[in-house]
Design a protein around this motif. Structure first.
Motif, mmCIF file in Angstrom:
data_model
loop_
_atom_site.group_PDB
_atom_site.id
_atom_site.type_symbol
_atom_site.label_atom_id
_atom_site.label_comp_id
_atom_site.label_asym_id
_atom_site.label_seq_id
_atom_site.Cartn_x
_atom_site.Cartn_y
_atom_site.Cartn_z
ATOM 1 N N MET A 127 1.026 -1.165 -0.314
ATOM 2 C CA MET A 127 0.045 -0.119 -0.113
ATOM 3 C C MET A 127 0.787 1.248 0.001
ATOM 4 S SD MET A 127 -2.385 0.988 3.106
ATOM 5 C CE MET A 127 -3.266 2.670 3.105
ATOM 6 N N THR A 128 0.639 2.274 -1.147
ATOM 7 C CA THR A 128 1.596 3.121 -1.171
ATOM 8 C C THR A 128 1.051 4.593 -1.603
ATOM 9 O OG1 THR A 128 2.452 2.244 -3.101
ATOM 10 C CG2 THR A 128 3.583 1.943 -1.297
ATOM 11 N N ALA A 129 1.346 5.554 -1.230
ATOM 12 C CA ALA A 129 0.692 6.942 -1.808
ATOM 13 C C ALA A 129 1.707 7.723 -1.433
ATOM 14 C CB ALA A 129 -0.736 7.096 -1.278
ATOM 15 N N LEU A 130 2.413 8.237 -2.544
ATOM 16 C CA LEU A 130 3.520 9.117 -2.325
ATOM 17 C C LEU A 130 3.627 10.546 -3.165
ATOM 18 C CD1 LEU A 130 6.299 6.229 -2.867
ATOM 19 C CD2 LEU A 130 5.376 7.222 -0.624
ATOM 20 N N PRO A 131 2.701 11.423 -3.013
ATOM 21 C CA PRO A 131 2.261 12.511 -3.923
ATOM 22 C C PRO A 131 3.153 13.605 -3.437
ATOM 23 C CG PRO A 131 0.594 12.378 -2.431
ATOM 24 C CD PRO A 131 1.404 11.019 -2.279
ATOM 25 N N SER A 132 3.838 13.581 -2.157
ATOM 26 C CA SER A 132 4.701 14.572 -1.793
ATOM 27 C C SER A 132 6.245 14.153 -1.405
ATOM 28 C CB SER A 132 4.352 15.320 -0.479
ATOM 29 O OG SER A 132 4.352 14.207 0.566
ATOM 30 N N ALA A 156 10.236 0.461 3.781
ATOM 31 C CA ALA A 156 10.080 1.834 3.812
ATOM 32 C C ALA A 156 10.517 2.402 5.002
ATOM 33 C CB ALA A 156 8.856 2.253 3.346
ATOM 34 N N PHE A 157 10.687 3.782 5.026
ATOM 35 C CA PHE A 157 10.703 4.647 6.078
ATOM 36 C C PHE A 157 9.671 5.689 6.106
ATOM 37 C CE2 PHE A 157 13.372 7.025 3.225
ATOM 38 C CZ PHE A 157 13.322 8.324 3.650
ATOM 39 N N GLU A 215 6.607 -6.010 2.089
ATOM 40 C CA GLU A 215 5.935 -5.587 0.925
ATOM 41 C C GLU A 215 6.953 -4.205 0.470
ATOM 42 O OE1 GLU A 215 2.285 -2.734 -0.905
ATOM 43 O OE2 GLU A 215 2.263 -3.610 0.991
ATOM 44 N N HIS A 216 7.149 -4.388 -0.719
ATOM 45 C CA HIS A 216 8.129 -3.313 -1.595
ATOM 46 C C HIS A 216 7.100 -2.336 -1.961
ATOM 47 C CE1 HIS A 216 6.432 -4.628 -5.484
ATOM 48 N NE2 HIS A 216 6.205 -6.060 -4.925
ATOM 49 N N PRO A 217 7.464 -1.033 -1.665
ATOM 50 C CA PRO A 217 6.470 0.198 -2.100
ATOM 51 C C PRO A 217 6.685 0.862 -3.396
ATOM 52 C CG PRO A 217 8.234 0.895 -0.418
ATOM 53 C CD PRO A 217 8.609 -0.617 -0.767
ATOM 54 N N ALA A 224 0.755 -3.812 -8.246
ATOM 55 C CA ALA A 224 0.543 -2.828 -8.793
ATOM 56 C C ALA A 224 1.737 -1.828 -8.513
ATOM 57 C CB ALA A 224 -0.848 -1.779 -7.871
ATOM 58 N N ASN A 225 2.412 -1.953 -7.467
ATOM 59 C CA ASN A 225 3.576 -1.282 -7.191
ATOM 60 C C ASN A 225 5.002 -1.642 -8.198
ATOM 61 O OD1 ASN A 225 2.476 -0.211 -5.030
ATOM 62 N ND2 ASN A 225 3.649 -1.439 -3.461
#
Length: 306
Positions: free
Chosen positions: A1-6, A130-131, A173-175, A208-209
């Motif tokens: 699960m990833t969301a990285l807009p910033s 991730a961090f 999980e890999h983001p 998806a990632n």
């Protein structure tokens, strides 16, 4: 699960991941030949908005729930409590440990994940490579770690520390990421494979990632899938996304794309014994018919269609 807009560009300053020599390996004298097969069948991410939909499906074999949305005391959310009572496998999926961070792990977060595993009778738990924080600041997103030896050493130490406190195995999980660090020592899959080998952790494959990394960074899905240790794959994520300004965003609020479904089929062709696979949806919930159609398409591609 990833969301990285910033996500910001990498800093030119020295990496905070320098961690000295590799931790000593901790060999397993009697390794499980197939450690990842703790889940089977078709699943979905449990959300309160989807509780009635999930209760109405008869073909779901497991669910995943965001660990940070649940407490360790008091009633479980309506619908989720019935799944636990019925013996349906429920996997707590963490987003806040920050396993790839150079700062010490937060003991309360680790204890919370362990307590949830017991409370939900989970067969395993999952988190991200991730961090999520640095210098006392919370990013609010899953940030990709550098694919370097130093970063790997930090991850190995943190994953071993967390695993020692969990009552069940940990899957990693890999983001996806919109930006990449420079000077990688490993390819994407090779980094995950060595991490799993050195920690005895399982892996959570997010297709998806993988598609996002193909569009945004030119990652070759065929090479990535070929390099994975398939015996360590615990289960698979599938989710929707959208292209904005030339970049693919793993939103979990859009339909699953044909390209991601094709990756499901390619994965099935590589591993004829179907792996556990699930749909993630985190907002803009479609109609029952549309959501059912997405699950049915995933089941067909994954070899679970009746």
């Amino acid at each position: 699960m990833t969301a990285l807009p910033s996500l910001r560009a990498p800093s030119p300053h020295p990496s905070p991941y320098a961690a000295g020599p590799d931790p000593d390996p901790d060999p397993d004298p009697d390794p499980d030949p197939d450690p990842g097969r703790r889940l089977r069948g078709l699943g979905i991410g449990w959300r309160p908005e989807l509780a009635a939909f999930i209760a109405g499906r008869t073909d779901l074999s497991f669910v995943e729930v965001i660990a940070e949305t649940l407490g360790t005391h008091g009633p479980l959310p309506t619908g989720l409590d019935r799944l636990v009572e019925a013996g349906v496998p429920v996997v707590p999926h963490g987003v806040g440990l920050g396993l790839g961070g150079a700062e010490p792990l937060q003991p309360t977060r680790v204890a919370h994940l362990a307590a949830l595993a017991d409370r939900l009778r989970a067969p395993l738990v999952s988190e991200h490579v991730a961090f999520v924080r640095a210098g006392g600041l919370e990013a609010g997103h899953l940030l990709a770690v550098p694919r370097t030896r130093d970063a790997l050493n930090v991850l190995v130490a943190n994953v071993r520390a967390v695993s020692a406190q969990l009552p069940v195995p940990l899957a990693l999980e890999h983001p996806a990421a919109l930006l990449r660090w420079d000077d990688a020592d490993f390819g994407e899959a090779e980094f995950l494979a060595e991490l799993a080998e050195r920690t005895d952790a399982l892996l959570l494959l997010d297709l998806a990632n993988l598609h996002a990394d193909r569009v945004n960074h030119g990652v070759d899905p065929d090479r990535f899938l070929q390099a994975l240790p398939w015996e360590r794959i615990a289960y698979i994520h599938v989710a929707g996304g959208v292209i904005r300004d030339g970049l693919y965003h793993d939103t979990h609020t859009h339909p699953v794309t044909r390209e991601v479904l094709d990756l499901v089929r390619e994965t099935t062709d590589r591993h004829p014994d179907p792996l556990a696979i699930m749909l993630e949806r985190d907002g803009r919930y479609p109609s029952v018919d549309e959501l059912s159609g997405e699950l049915d398409a995933i089941a067909t591609m994954a070899g679970y269609a009746s």
